[in-house]
Design a protein around this motif. Structure first.
Motif, short mmCIF file in Angstrom:
data_model
loop_
_atom_site.label_atom_id
_atom_site.label_comp_id
_atom_site.label_asym_id
_atom_site.label_seq_id
_atom_site.Cartn_x
_atom_site.Cartn_y
_atom_site.Cartn_z
N SER A 29 0.80 -1.23 0.08
CA SER A 29 0.14 -0.22 0.05
C SER A 29 0.80 1.11 -0.05
CB SER A 29 -0.89 -0.13 1.15
OG SER A 29 -0.54 -0.61 2.31
N HIS A 30 2.17 1.19 0.42
CA HIS A 30 3.10 2.24 0.18
C HIS A 30 2.26 3.79 0.87
CE1 HIS A 30 6.50 0.68 -1.79
NE2 HIS A 30 5.82 -0.54 -1.91
N VAL A 31 1.90 3.64 1.78
CA VAL A 31 1.09 4.77 2.24
C VAL A 31 2.21 5.95 2.50
CG1 VAL A 31 -0.12 5.79 4.34
CG2 VAL A 31 -0.76 3.89 3.21
N GLY A 32 2.17 7.23 1.76
CA GLY A 32 3.11 8.27 1.94
C GLY A 32 3.67 8.43 0.49
N PHE A 33 3.51 7.18 -0.27
CA PHE A 33 4.18 7.75 -1.64
C PHE A 33 3.26 8.68 -2.38
CE2 PHE A 33 4.72 6.58 -6.14
CZ PHE A 33 5.79 6.41 -6.31
N ASP A 34 4.03 9.63 -3.02
CA ASP A 34 3.59 10.84 -3.71
C ASP A 34 4.17 11.13 -4.93
OD1 ASP A 34 5.57 11.88 -2.85
OD2 ASP A 34 4.62 13.38 -1.47
N LYS A 35 4.71 10.10 -5.41
CA LYS A 35 5.55 10.62 -6.68
C LYS A 35 4.66 10.23 -7.89
CE LYS A 35 9.35 11.07 -4.48
NZ LYS A 35 9.14 10.54 -3.03
N PRO A 36 5.17 10.75 -9.11
CA PRO A 36 4.18 10.86 -10.29
C PRO A 36 3.52 9.43 -10.67
CG PRO A 36 6.35 11.79 -10.97
CD PRO A 36 6.49 11.25 -9.54
N ALA A 37 4.22 8.32 -10.34
CA ALA A 37 3.47 7.02 -10.51
C ALA A 37 2.06 6.97 -9.80
CB ALA A 37 4.34 5.87 -10.20
N ASN A 38 2.06 7.44 -9.04
CA ASN A 38 0.73 7.78 -8.20
C ASN A 38 0.64 8.87 -7.14
OD1 ASN A 38 -1.85 7.55 -6.67
ND2 ASN A 38 -1.88 5.56 -6.43
N PRO A 39 0.42 9.89 -7.41
CA PRO A 39 0.53 11.02 -6.25
C PRO A 39 -0.21 10.95 -4.97
CG PRO A 39 0.07 12.19 -8.57
CD PRO A 39 -0.14 10.44 -8.59
#
Lengths: 312, 118
Positions: free
Chosen positions: A61-71
């Protein structure tokens, strides 16, 4: 849209998408005497009719990920939870195969808990490498480690099925792959002692336990020893995450399956310079994210694995 | 952003070239940059003079670490654009890897400052 036609890569991407969609409509796999047979395409209704034990797998789930692949990785986790809440047949529990958070931050664990708890289901976790960024794995273990051994491995039983949660993301060696380690393997040998060979086994861990693509680290160094301890069992299912795409392999009595992420897709092995997050067209993203639904039919050694994308 | 990276690379190359061409100049404090990009350390093998500070910068969308195989140094998880530096004072060969993605490995070779270069 147009990008699908503009180069050679577009073709394979489209093919992948077609495969994903096909998987998403549900393929029922039957394991009988160790030989898997595809029972054809089924819908959610058929899954609901299956008796016995049904549980869900969510992963990465990578909570905190906000890069272009999924902001907005938290948003897509919320959508996945929405799908789980809407299931007609309530699963018995959820297993989460790691990378709950992106950077092991307390706020990320908090956000993940707040969303996932809305399913009102028990969740059995194992950590991904993104959940153990603090040196002593305190943040993960304080939340999810109660009653577990070592870095957080454990087993439990449900409806006659024996579940084993492995940790293969700590103490990794230079140049190596995922690692179980001697202590965990000895524990496994002991854990399996006295169990009947007819007991269906489900093993779950973050990094795949088979060599998907060692050049990208997609495998587990000492998995062969674990599989050796498991070889006398008639039905072994290995559920992994980490590679953010569906992959399945059958070897003897063992079925290996990897789940989609709820955060972002990753490229097929060797299809890109690195396994980094894959940016796809906005309207395609949700067809590459999702959850996995697993059903056992009691007494028949039957196993159905159905991958459910957020969007067909 | 791309221009900044290019400038940094050019500078790093220039520093390396200078150190190689004029060994006497390496007695001064020098920095060398190693980029972390596409799940790889670049350059993978770097030769520096003792006293050089090596700076790693993560250009990936995924966190990485820089961990010495002999446990001499270890960075925290480096998020995108985070940096880690370590100053090598003793000549020798230093192997390191990313403790999250251990197939990523690199080597720093540290040569004696003024005497080793003839």
């Amino acid at each position: 849209m147009t990008s699908e036609h503009d180069d050679g890569r577009g073709v394979s991407r489209r093919k992948i998408l077609e495969c994903m969609t096909w998987a998403g409509t549900g393929v029922l796999w039957t394991i009988a005497g160790g030989m898997p047979r595809s029972m054809g395409i089924i819908g959610e209704a058929a899954a609901a009719e299956a008796g016995g034990l049904t549980f869900l797998q969510i992963s990465d789930s990578h909570v905190g990920f906000d890069k272009p692949a999924n902001p907005n990785a938290l948003g897509t986790l919320e959508e996945a939870v929405g799908k789980i809440k809407a299931l007609r047949m309530k699963p018995s529990f959820i297993i989460h195969t790691g990378d709950i958070t992106h950077l092991s931050k307390p706020s990320e664990f908090d956000d993940a808990d707040r969303i996932i708890s809305q399913t009102q289901l028990d969740v059995h976790y194992v950590p991904g490498e993104h959940d153990v960024l603090d040196e002593d794995v305190k943040l993960y273990r304080n939340r999810y480690g109660r009653g577990t051994k070592g870095a957080g491995w454990y087993s439990f039983d449900a409806n006659g099925v024996h579940f084993i949660g492995f940790v293969n993301v700590v103490d990794l060696k230079a140049g190596g792959l995922g690692n179980l380690g001697n202590e965990q393997l000895e524990w496994l040998e002991d854990d399996l002692k006295g169990r009947r060979a007819s007991t269906p086994i489900v093993v779950f861990a973050h990094i795949p336990l088979w060599s998907v693509y060692p050049a990208w680290g997609w495998g587990t160094e000492d998995a062969a020893r674990a599989l050796d301890y498991l070889k006398r069992f008639g039905s072994v299912t290995v559920l992994n995450g980490h590679i953010h795409q569906i992959m399945q392999k059958v070897e003897g009595n063992v079925t290996f399956h990897t789940a989609m992420s709820t955060a972002f897709p990753q490229p097929a092995p060797g299809a890109a310079p690195s396994p980094g997050p894959m940016k796809v067209a906005d309207d395609k993203l949700r067809s590459l994210l999702g959850v996995t639904d697993v059903t056992f039919k009691r007494g028949q050694q039957r196993l159905a694995i159905i991958d459910q994308p957020l969007q067909r | 952003m791309t221009r900044e990276i290019c400038v940094a690379t050019v500078l790093a190359v220039a520093i390396l070239a200078t150190a190689a061409a004029f060994p006497a100049a390496s007695a001064q404090v020098a920095n060398t940059e190693v980029k972390i990009d596409e799940f790889a350390f670049a350059p993978q093998r770097v030769t520096v003079k003792a006293g050089t500070t090596v700076i790693w910068i993560n250009d990936d969308d995924i966190p990485h670490t820089v961990a010495s195989s002999s446990k001499l140094f270890k960075s925290k998880a480096l998020d995108t654009k985070d940096k880690f530096s370590f100053t090598f004072t003793t000549p020798g060969t230093y192997e390191y890897f990313c403790s999250l993605h251990p197939h990523m490995t690199g080597t720093i070779v540290v040569e004696t400052g003024s005497t080793a270069a003839q």
